[in-house]
Design a protein around this motif. Structure first.
Motif, PDB file in Angstrom:
ATOM      1  N   ARG A 100       0.816  -1.215   0.000  1.00 12.43           N
ATOM      2  CA  ARG A 100       0.000   0.000   0.000  1.00 12.43           C
ATOM      3  C   ARG A 100       0.853   1.269   0.000  1.00 12.43           C
ATOM      4  NH1 ARG A 100      -3.138  -3.550   3.483  1.00 12.43           N
ATOM      5  NH2 ARG A 100      -2.328  -2.645   5.404  1.00 12.43           N
ATOM      6  N   ASN A 101       2.109   1.175   0.447  1.00 16.02           N
ATOM      7  CA  ASN A 101       2.999   2.336   0.422  1.00 16.02           C
ATOM      8  C   ASN A 101       3.406   2.706  -0.987  1.00 16.02           C
ATOM      9  OD1 ASN A 101       3.196   2.828   3.149  1.00 16.02           O
ATOM     10  ND2 ASN A 101       4.912   1.416   3.431  1.00 16.02           N
ATOM     11  N   VAL A 102       3.676   1.720  -1.825  1.00 17.51           N
ATOM     12  CA  VAL A 102       4.218   2.024  -3.156  1.00 17.51           C
ATOM     13  C   VAL A 102       3.224   1.729  -4.282  1.00 17.51           C
ATOM     14  CG1 VAL A 102       6.651   1.851  -2.538  1.00 17.51           C
ATOM     15  CG2 VAL A 102       5.430  -0.204  -3.266  1.00 17.51           C
TER      16      VAL A 102
ATOM     17  N   MET B  50      12.095  -6.947   3.517  1.00 13.99           N
ATOM     18  CA  MET B  50      11.579  -5.611   3.847  1.00 13.99           C
ATOM     19  C   MET B  50      12.701  -4.643   4.201  1.00 13.99           C
ATOM     20  SD  MET B  50       8.393  -4.575   3.824  1.00 13.99           S
ATOM     21  CE  MET B  50       7.379  -5.964   4.317  1.00 13.99           C
ATOM     22  N   VAL B  51      12.698  -3.476   3.555  1.00 17.27           N
ATOM     23  CA  VAL B  51      13.597  -2.384   3.925  1.00 17.27           C
ATOM     24  C   VAL B  51      12.735  -1.128   4.035  1.00 17.27           C
ATOM     25  CG1 VAL B  51      15.561  -3.416   2.714  1.00 17.27           C
ATOM     26  CG2 VAL B  51      14.140  -1.715   1.534  1.00 17.27           C
ATOM     27  N   PRO B  57       8.043   1.043   4.891  1.00 16.13           N
ATOM     28  CA  PRO B  57       8.436  -0.314   4.523  1.00 16.13           C
ATOM     29  C   PRO B  57       8.100  -0.638   3.062  1.00 16.13           C
ATOM     30  CG  PRO B  57       6.540  -0.339   6.032  1.00 16.13           C
ATOM     31  CD  PRO B  57       7.010   1.080   5.935  1.00 16.13           C
ATOM     32  N   VAL B  58       9.056  -1.270   2.394  1.00 18.75           N
ATOM     33  CA  VAL B  58       8.904  -1.647   0.985  1.00 18.75           C
ATOM     34  C   VAL B  58       9.543  -3.022   0.794  1.00 18.75           C
ATOM     35  CG1 VAL B  58       9.643  -1.086  -1.379  1.00 18.75           C
ATOM     36  CG2 VAL B  58       8.918   0.751   0.159  1.00 18.75           C
ATOM     37  N   SER B 110       9.516  -3.705   9.496  1.00 17.34           N
ATOM     38  CA  SER B 110       8.082  -3.359   9.538  1.00 17.34           C
ATOM     39  C   SER B 110       7.705  -2.817  10.910  1.00 17.34           C
ATOM     40  CB  SER B 110       7.234  -4.593   9.209  1.00 17.34           C
ATOM     41  OG  SER B 110       7.329  -4.894   7.846  1.00 17.34           O
ATOM     42  N   ALA B 111       8.225  -3.446  11.961  1.00 16.79           N
ATOM     43  CA  ALA B 111       7.900  -3.001  13.320  1.00 16.79           C
ATOM     44  C   ALA B 111       8.466  -1.609  13.588  1.00 16.79           C
ATOM     45  CB  ALA B 111       8.446  -4.000  14.345  1.00 16.79           C
ATOM     46  N   GLN B 112       9.676  -1.380  13.115  1.00 16.84           N
ATOM     47  CA  GLN B 112      10.320  -0.070  13.311  1.00 16.84           C
ATOM     48  C   GLN B 112       9.492   1.029  12.631  1.00 16.84           C
ATOM     49  OE1 GLN B 112      12.581   1.165  15.023  1.00 16.84           O
ATOM     50  NE2 GLN B 112      13.479   2.929  13.984  1.00 16.84           N
TER      51      GLN B 112
END
Lengths: 299, 154
Positions: A100-102, B50-51, B57-58, B110-112
């Motif tokens: 959903r972010n990108v 995840m980064v 997050p992506v 993701s948690a961060q």
């Protein structure tokens, strides 16, 4: 492969005219390429830094949503949550927070999947896409845009720049619900969107219903508005559910059999109508409906 | 054909020489040399890759590395406080939220991102925040407990 990172719409349109294909978040394009489904194009133009594509504007009785607006914003934007609620429901169900972010509304619509979540609510809200190429702009209704699974009537040099939605009338509401097996990274088994206008006493005045994952494209339920006009919500939900199962032409695949989809689209259409009508009557049902009303996968 | 460009990862600018169709997870692991980011499904499903890009997050497996030019990439290596573990890392260890450890870097990212945006999340909000990350060992409860504890401590 070449990648151009564009910062203006003109730059994007010029690149498309020269044969490049657009990429925003890459959540369909790159995943598809890595699965071997379709290789990346030889020439890509990144459109995620074009400011004009990330605006949400309200004017002249319409809302114009930039094609590059990510789902994260759609599900939380005050105007969309309040007035175009079915679209917010759909955006909140897509993928995971990272998707959903990108992932963008333009990408979801133009990818042309019959399982796209934003398609059904957009169809019921009467949305058009604004397609632009060098020297030309046109608006296309969604029913004329989607021509088959993964196919649209847009020309290769055209970019979807806006999704244009007319302002909904008073005493109206919308909703999107999805049958899902899990609560994240899911693709609709079936889904339904509804947008309705109700009278002061709750009787249905008019409405539109659209279906996800039961045909080669997102499709609108034919004859829905006439069939439900003048009915109570309970009566209308039964009629619309039966019509949805009747009009669905689903396939069998690993997410569900055709018979299962034909049955469950009726259930989902009735529930979408129920939530939309309750919202039209002023009831606050949080986004997404799936979570608020416990539809779809349990925890 | 390779092209030269630069990536900002964990506050350091790295020169990259790679084909433009390379995804971010592979460039981080083999060109930048930071192997904390894992490649699991390579299909945008599991979240091991995840980064954070500009704090969000992506899934780096489905993001073109070259598209991250000019953006700030944060990997699990970037959240360390010198030689000290990040509170999320320490709490994951102490709560038993780490077994094989393969999902852990992605979970942490993701948690961060969640805790930065929402320092006091409900359990439901933590579940949604971690919903793009699969773990096949722990059953998730201990991971939730670690995130809750991190939120409570801060």
């Amino acid at each position: 492969m070449t990648l151009t990172i564009a910062t203006s719409l003109d730059e994007v349109l010029t690149a498309l005219a020269e044969g490049a294909r657009p990429i925003a978040g890459g959540t369909d394009l790159v995943v598809g390429a890595r699965q071997g489904k379709s290789p990346l194009p030889d020439s890509l133009v990144a459109i995620d830094r074009v400011a004009a594509l990330s605006q949400i504007e309200s004017a002249d009785g319409h809302i114009r949503i930039g094609a590059g607006v990510p789902h994260r914003r759609l599900m939380s934007d005050t105007l969309i949550v309040e007035r175009y609620t079915g679209l917010a429901d759909a955006a909140a169900l897509i993928g995971s927070p990272s998707t959903r972010n990108v992932g963008t509304i333009g990408g979801n619509v133009m990818n042309g999947s019959p399982a796209m979540d934003t398609g059904a609510p957009l169809l019921t809200l009467g949305a058009m896409v604004e397609l632009r190429s060098v020297g030309n702009t046109r608006q296309v209704a969604l029913s004329d845009l989607w021509t088959g699974p993964g196919r649209t009537s847009a020309n290769p040099d055209e970019l979807c720049v806006y999704i244009v939605i007319p302002q909904p009338p008073a005493l109206s509401g919308s909703a999107y619900v999805r049958l899902e097996y899990r609560r994240a990274m899911e693709i609709a088994v079936v889904g339904a969107g509804a947008s309705v206008v109700v009278a002061e006493d709750g009787t249905i005045v008019s409405g539109r219903v659209a279906m996800t994952s039961v045909a080669p494209t997102i499709v609108e339920l034919a004859g829905a508005s006439d069939a439900m006009a003048g009915l109570s919500l309970v009566e209308a939900a039964a009629v619309i559910g039966a019509m949805a199962s009747d009009q669905a032409v689903p396939i069998s695949d690993l997410r569900g059999s055709d018979r299962y989809r034909r049955h469950t689209i009726g259930v989902m259409a009735a529930r979408a109508l129920d939530a939309a009508a309750r919202r039209a009557g002023g009831e606050q049902i949080g986004v997404p409906v799936n979570r608020s009303l416990g539809i779809g996968a349990a925890r | 054909m390779n092209e030269a460009y630069e990536l900002d990862v964990n506050g350091v600018r790295y020169p990259i020489n790679a084909a433009m169709d390379r995804n971010l997870s592979s460039v981080l692991r083999t060109e930048v040399g930071l192997t904390g980011t894992k490649e699991g499904c390579d299909d945008c499903e599991c979240g091991a890759c995840m980064v954070l890009i500009d704090g969000q997050p992506v899934n780096s497996c489905s993001y073109l590395a070259a598209q991250a030019q000019g953006r700030e990439v944060t990997t699990v290596e970037g959240i360390l406080d010198g030689d000290n573990l990040h509170p999320l890392q320490r709490n994951l260890l102490e709560e038993g939220g780490v077994q094989c450890g393969f999902c852990t870097p992605g979970m942490i990212m993701s948690a961060q991102a969640l805790l930065t945006r929402n320092p006091s999340p409900t359990e439901e909000e933590i579940r949604i925040g971690l919903s793009g990350n699969l773990c096949r060992c722990t059953g998730y409860q201990r991971i939730l407990a670690a995130v809750e504890r991190t939120a409570a401590e801060s």
